[in-house]
Design an enzyme around this catalytic site. Structure first.
Site, PDB file in Angstrom:
ATOM      1  N   ASP A   1      -6.480 -14.796   1.128  1.00  0.00           N
ATOM      2  CA  ASP A   1      -7.579 -14.112   1.822  1.00  0.00           C
ATOM      3  C   ASP A   1      -8.413 -13.267   0.867  1.00  0.00           C
ATOM      4  O   ASP A   1      -7.926 -12.753  -0.136  1.00  0.00           O
ATOM      5  CB  ASP A   1      -7.036 -13.220   2.944  1.00  0.00           C
ATOM      6  CG  ASP A   1      -6.108 -12.138   2.412  1.00  0.00           C
ATOM      7  OD1 ASP A   1      -5.201 -12.466   1.631  1.00  0.00           O
ATOM      8  OD2 ASP A   1      -6.297 -10.952   2.769  1.00  0.00           O
ATOM      9  N   GLU A   2      -9.656 -13.107   1.225  1.00  0.00           N
ATOM     10  CA  GLU A   2     -10.572 -12.129   0.643  1.00  0.00           C
ATOM     11  C   GLU A   2     -10.715 -12.201  -0.879  1.00  0.00           C
ATOM     12  O   GLU A   2     -11.018 -11.204  -1.521  1.00  0.00           O
ATOM     13  CB  GLU A   2     -10.164 -10.711   1.061  1.00  0.00           C
ATOM     14  CG  GLU A   2     -10.232 -10.485   2.555  1.00  0.00           C
ATOM     15  CD  GLU A   2      -9.867  -9.069   2.961  1.00  0.00           C
ATOM     16  OE1 GLU A   2     -10.452  -8.563   3.948  1.00  0.00           O
ATOM     17  OE2 GLU A   2      -9.006  -8.468   2.301  1.00  0.00           O
TER      18      GLU A   2
ATOM     19  N   HIS B   1      -6.508 -10.150  -4.247  1.00  0.00           N
ATOM     20  CA  HIS B   1      -5.579  -9.037  -4.007  1.00  0.00           C
ATOM     21  C   HIS B   1      -4.504  -8.984  -5.100  1.00  0.00           C
ATOM     22  O   HIS B   1      -3.340  -8.707  -4.810  1.00  0.00           O
ATOM     23  CB  HIS B   1      -4.924  -9.177  -2.635  1.00  0.00           C
ATOM     24  CG  HIS B   1      -5.833  -8.862  -1.491  1.00  0.00           C
ATOM     25  ND1 HIS B   1      -6.165  -7.570  -1.141  1.00  0.00           N
ATOM     26  CD2 HIS B   1      -6.484  -9.678  -0.615  1.00  0.00           C
ATOM     27  CE1 HIS B   1      -6.976  -7.604  -0.082  1.00  0.00           C
ATOM     28  NE2 HIS B   1      -7.198  -8.871   0.239  1.00  0.00           N
TER      29      HIS B   1
ATOM     30  N   TRP C   1      -1.018  -3.051   8.522  1.00  0.00           N
ATOM     31  CA  TRP C   1      -1.450  -2.786   7.148  1.00  0.00           C
ATOM     32  C   TRP C   1      -1.351  -1.275   6.915  1.00  0.00           C
ATOM     33  O   TRP C   1      -1.718  -0.481   7.777  1.00  0.00           O
ATOM     34  CB  TRP C   1      -2.877  -3.289   6.936  1.00  0.00           C
ATOM     35  CG  TRP C   1      -3.010  -4.751   7.191  1.00  0.00           C
ATOM     36  CD1 TRP C   1      -3.419  -5.362   8.335  1.00  0.00           C
ATOM     37  CD2 TRP C   1      -2.681  -5.805   6.285  1.00  0.00           C
ATOM     38  NE1 TRP C   1      -3.380  -6.726   8.198  1.00  0.00           N
ATOM     39  CE2 TRP C   1      -2.926  -7.032   6.948  1.00  0.00           C
ATOM     40  CE3 TRP C   1      -2.200  -5.839   4.976  1.00  0.00           C
ATOM     41  CZ2 TRP C   1      -2.710  -8.267   6.357  1.00  0.00           C
ATOM     42  CZ3 TRP C   1      -1.982  -7.073   4.373  1.00  0.00           C
ATOM     43  CH2 TRP C   1      -2.253  -8.259   5.056  1.00  0.00           C
ATOM     44  N   THR C   2      -0.880  -0.881   5.752  1.00  0.00           N
ATOM     45  CA  THR C   2      -0.456   0.512   5.585  1.00  0.00           C
ATOM     46  C   THR C   2      -1.350   1.349   4.669  1.00  0.00           C
ATOM     47  O   THR C   2      -0.892   2.326   4.087  1.00  0.00           O
ATOM     48  CB  THR C   2       0.997   0.554   5.069  1.00  0.00           C
ATOM     49  OG1 THR C   2       1.084  -0.129   3.808  1.00  0.00           O
ATOM     50  CG2 THR C   2       1.952  -0.091   6.068  1.00  0.00           C
ATOM     51  N   GLU C   3      -2.625   0.996   4.555  1.00  0.00           N
ATOM     52  CA  GLU C   3      -3.528   1.830   3.757  1.00  0.00           C
ATOM     53  C   GLU C   3      -3.453   3.298   4.165  1.00  0.00           C
ATOM     54  O   GLU C   3      -3.474   4.190   3.309  1.00  0.00           O
ATOM     55  CB  GLU C   3      -4.978   1.362   3.897  1.00  0.00           C
ATOM     56  CG  GLU C   3      -5.314   0.082   3.148  1.00  0.00           C
ATOM     57  CD  GLU C   3      -5.188  -1.143   4.041  1.00  0.00           C
ATOM     58  OE1 GLU C   3      -5.834  -2.155   3.740  1.00  0.00           O
ATOM     59  OE2 GLU C   3      -4.432  -1.098   5.031  1.00  0.00           O
TER      60      GLU C   3
ATOM     61  N   ASP D   1      -2.781  -1.453  13.084  1.00  0.00           N
ATOM     62  CA  ASP D   1      -3.185  -0.281  12.300  1.00  0.00           C
ATOM     63  C   ASP D   1      -4.488   0.323  12.828  1.00  0.00           C
ATOM     64  O   ASP D   1      -5.033   1.255  12.235  1.00  0.00           O
ATOM     65  CB  ASP D   1      -3.325  -0.634  10.816  1.00  0.00           C
ATOM     66  CG  ASP D   1      -4.052  -1.944  10.558  1.00  0.00           C
ATOM     67  OD1 ASP D   1      -3.981  -2.834  11.422  1.00  0.00           O
ATOM     68  OD2 ASP D   1      -4.688  -2.079   9.509  1.00  0.00           O
TER      69      ASP D   1
ATOM     70  N   ARG E   1       0.835  -1.210   0.000  1.00  0.00           N
ATOM     71  CA  ARG E   1       0.000   0.000   0.000  1.00  0.00           C
ATOM     72  C   ARG E   1       0.870   1.261   0.000  1.00  0.00           C
ATOM     73  O   ARG E   1       0.597   2.221  -0.704  1.00  0.00           O
ATOM     74  CB  ARG E   1      -0.920   0.010   1.221  1.00  0.00           C
ATOM     75  CG  ARG E   1      -2.240  -0.711   1.046  1.00  0.00           C
ATOM     76  CD  ARG E   1      -2.096  -2.183   0.831  1.00  0.00           C
ATOM     77  NE  ARG E   1      -3.383  -2.863   0.768  1.00  0.00           N
ATOM     78  CZ  ARG E   1      -3.628  -4.009   1.367  1.00  0.00           C
ATOM     79  NH1 ARG E   1      -2.679  -4.610   2.082  1.00  0.00           N
ATOM     80  NH2 ARG E   1      -4.804  -4.589   1.240  1.00  0.00           N
TER      81      ARG E   1
ATOM     82  N   TRP F   1      -6.692 -14.771  11.321  1.00  0.00           N
ATOM     83  CA  TRP F   1      -6.855 -13.316  11.475  1.00  0.00           C
ATOM     84  C   TRP F   1      -8.294 -12.898  11.720  1.00  0.00           C
ATOM     85  O   TRP F   1      -8.553 -11.886  12.362  1.00  0.00           O
ATOM     86  CB  TRP F   1      -6.291 -12.590  10.254  1.00  0.00           C
ATOM     87  CG  TRP F   1      -7.119 -12.708   8.997  1.00  0.00           C
ATOM     88  CD1 TRP F   1      -7.123 -13.738   8.117  1.00  0.00           C
ATOM     89  CD2 TRP F   1      -8.037 -11.738   8.479  1.00  0.00           C
ATOM     90  NE1 TRP F   1      -7.996 -13.489   7.075  1.00  0.00           N
ATOM     91  CE2 TRP F   1      -8.563 -12.259   7.271  1.00  0.00           C
ATOM     92  CE3 TRP F   1      -8.464 -10.483   8.912  1.00  0.00           C
ATOM     93  CZ2 TRP F   1      -9.504 -11.564   6.500  1.00  0.00           C
ATOM     94  CZ3 TRP F   1      -9.399  -9.795   8.137  1.00  0.00           C
ATOM     95  CH2 TRP F   1      -9.897 -10.340   6.950  1.00  0.00           C
TER      96      TRP F   1
ATOM     97  N   ASP G   1       0.424  -6.998  -3.388  1.00  0.00           N
ATOM     98  CA  ASP G   1      -0.996  -6.796  -3.124  1.00  0.00           C
ATOM     99  C   ASP G   1      -1.521  -5.932  -4.262  1.00  0.00           C
ATOM    100  O   ASP G   1      -0.747  -5.461  -5.110  1.00  0.00           O
ATOM    101  CB  ASP G   1      -1.226  -6.131  -1.763  1.00  0.00           C
ATOM    102  CG  ASP G   1      -2.577  -6.516  -1.160  1.00  0.00           C
ATOM    103  OD1 ASP G   1      -3.603  -6.245  -1.812  1.00  0.00           O
ATOM    104  OD2 ASP G   1      -2.602  -7.068  -0.046  1.00  0.00           O
TER     105      ASP G   1
ATOM    106  N   TYR H   1      -4.018  -6.362  15.250  1.00  0.00           N
ATOM    107  CA  TYR H   1      -3.954  -5.469  14.095  1.00  0.00           C
ATOM    108  C   TYR H   1      -3.562  -4.076  14.563  1.00  0.00           C
ATOM    109  O   TYR H   1      -4.397  -3.304  15.038  1.00  0.00           O
ATOM    110  CB  TYR H   1      -5.283  -5.484  13.342  1.00  0.00           C
ATOM    111  CG  TYR H   1      -5.323  -6.572  12.285  1.00  0.00           C
ATOM    112  CD1 TYR H   1      -4.948  -7.877  12.603  1.00  0.00           C
ATOM    113  CD2 TYR H   1      -5.712  -6.303  10.984  1.00  0.00           C
ATOM    114  CE1 TYR H   1      -4.958  -8.879  11.653  1.00  0.00           C
ATOM    115  CE2 TYR H   1      -5.717  -7.305  10.016  1.00  0.00           C
ATOM    116  CZ  TYR H   1      -5.341  -8.594  10.361  1.00  0.00           C
ATOM    117  OH  TYR H   1      -5.338  -9.579   9.416  1.00  0.00           O
TER     118      TYR H   1
END
Length: 482
Positions: free
Chosen positions: A293-294, A238, A435-437, A387, A132, A360, A161, A385
């Site tokens: 994931d996701e 992702h 996580w660096t969003e 963040d 990110r 997670w 990602d 988490y």
């Protein structure tokens, strides 16, 4: 907090005349000398024979004396300091305890004591998302230094990602000349501005990547600090950055349409296997993290190639299609001497007996994994988490949301009561995820991680019976002010 500490009368002061001795090999002694140069001990003059009075001895001993790969013993009296371990890793962790004692002492005077110590869990990890927002190799090294000091031994490096690809792959140069760059400084602007990528030489280009030489340098730096780096290559979801660059790997065949790899085409597996071959060459880690994931899986439902794959393989759902992919990639990695770790979604559709699950979405995935006989790493968002906001949100920099204080992190117990003794042994340890969003700068990153990662470091190392919040809180505040 060490497993056992016994205090005695008296103390010992390290002076300029204090000599060091070790029975490590000449090569290991030089590596230790180089490492200590950057610590509070500074330049260490090793003697050629045992030092006796006014000395510090760092000795490898028989495993019957100190048992465990990461275990050590420290004995301090008025004559000096003796650090013993059956492995070089144990010597290294004993040194971290000695450095912590020194950094909280006056005039390098240490109390007489005996410490017998070993970790509760073999896996004590930090996750760093560089997709990110990109952080250079010097920043990563700085975190490795801090991790070593707090006896953490795994860096989970989230290298790919949807927001950017960060590792040089020789066979696919467009991953770093295009998929590593976006025409927006902040991720939020990119997110609402079309989520497009640009050429590296575009004046608007923001991003970056690690060359393979960078990777080797960081991996070696970590190994010197007894830290294993586990790379993550995201699949099947992702993956917007890959599919924007190589759209033939998507279900639509068009850029900027899909986020998941097309499981129906052999080109996907050719690509992933080629990438993983280069990753294997760069990272000696036993484990490779494959994400999992996701994934939306929505395009698979109407993709003719994916539907054909499901029919040919007798798969009843898109969950099983994802499981087919994970199993196939796992076999490829197993054939090359590696194992997989994946987020807990890899359980869906069936789990291989050799896969390790990173739980997670709560602790349920980890519980399900170990009850099936698989190993698990606990990293539930509720506790791990980093963040999330750590104080009143209107006083804090931007965060992903949620509220996670230092005290709440410290309250986490990785082994649920519902597990039997045998099942509990399959819990490998804990990991803090960042996580660096919303974390664009190194300063912001470090603000989010410290001191909360120290709580997870202690959870991973110290037995639960020695954990006390008030005592930890005082030590954590001292640590971050060194």
């Amino acid at each position: 907090m060490p497993r056992s500490v016994e205090y005695h009368s008296g103390n010992f002061t390290i002076s300029p005349e204090t000599k060091f001795y070790t029975n490590l090999s000449a090569e290991s002694r030089q590596a230790l000398t180089d490492y200590l140069e950057g610590t509070s001990l500074g330049s260490v003059p090793f003697a050629e024979s045992a030092t006796g009075n006014n000395g510090i001895e760092l000795n490898l001993c028989d495993s019957s004396i100190v048992t465990g790969n990461e275990a050590y013993r420290i004995e301090i009296d008025k004559k000096g300091i003796r650090l013993s371990a059956s492995t070089e890793t144990g010597i290294f962790y004993g040194l971290q305890t000695l450095l912590q004692l020194l950094n909280n002492s006056d005039n390098k005077t240490l109390p007489a004591l005996t410490i017998n110590d070993s970790p509760r869990f073999p896996y004590r990890g930090l996750h760093l998302d560089v997709s990110r927002h990109f952080f250079d190799k010097e920043f990563v090294k700085k975190q490795l230094d801090a991790m070593a000091y707090f006896k953490m031994n795994r860096l989970h490096w989230h290298l790919t990602d949807g927001a950017g690809w960060r590792i040089e792959i020789k066979k696919y140069p467009r991953l770093t000349s295009f998929a590593a760059w976006r025409p927006f400084d902040k991720l939020n602007d990119w997110w609402v501005g079309g989520r497009t990528f640009c050429e590296q030489d575009d004046p608007r280009a923001v991003g970056g990547y690690y060359t393979q030489d960078d990777i080797r340098e960081v991996v070696a730096y970590a190994a010197e600090r007894h830290i294993t780096i586990i790379p993550e290559i995201e699949m099947p979801g992702h993956s917007e950055e890959v599919l924007a660059t190589y759209p033939e790997l998507s279900c639509s065949g068009k850029p900027y349409v899909n986020a998941d790899f097309c499981i129906g085409t052999e080109k996907t597996f050719e690509f992933l296997e080629n990438v993983l071959l280069e990753v294997i060459d760069l990272f000696p880690s036993e484990y490779i993290h494959i994400g999992g994931d996701e994934a939306s899986k929505s395009s698979w439902k109407t993709c003719p190639r994916c539907q054909k794959r499901m029919a040919d393989e007798h798969l009843n759902s898109v969950d099983e299609l994802q499981s087919y992919m994970i199993h196939r990639i796992e076999k490829f990695l197993n054939d090359h001497g590696r194992k997989i770790i994946g987020w807990d979604e890899i359980i869906e559709g069936g789990l291989s007996p050799t896969a390790t699950v990173m739980s997670w979405r709560g602790e349920e995935g980890g519980i399900k994994a170990v009850k099936a006989g698989n190993q698990a790493i606990m990293t539930p968002g509720k506790y791990c988490y980093l963040d999330a906001f750590q104080d009143a949100p209107n006083t804090q920099p931007m965060a992903i949301g949620g509220y996670l204080t230092l005290e709440k992190v410290y309250s986490f117990e990785p082994v649920p009561d519902s597990l039997s003794t045998k099942e509990a042994e399959l819990i490998l340890g804990v990991q803090g995820n960042v996580w660096t969003e919303h974390i664009p700068t190194p300063e912001h990153y470090e603000y989010m991680i410290y001191p909360r990662i120290l709580a997870l470091a202690e959870i991973g190392w110290s037995p639960s019976e020695v954990k006390k919040w008030d005592n930890f809180h005082t030590r954590a505040l001292q640590a971050v002010n060194i």
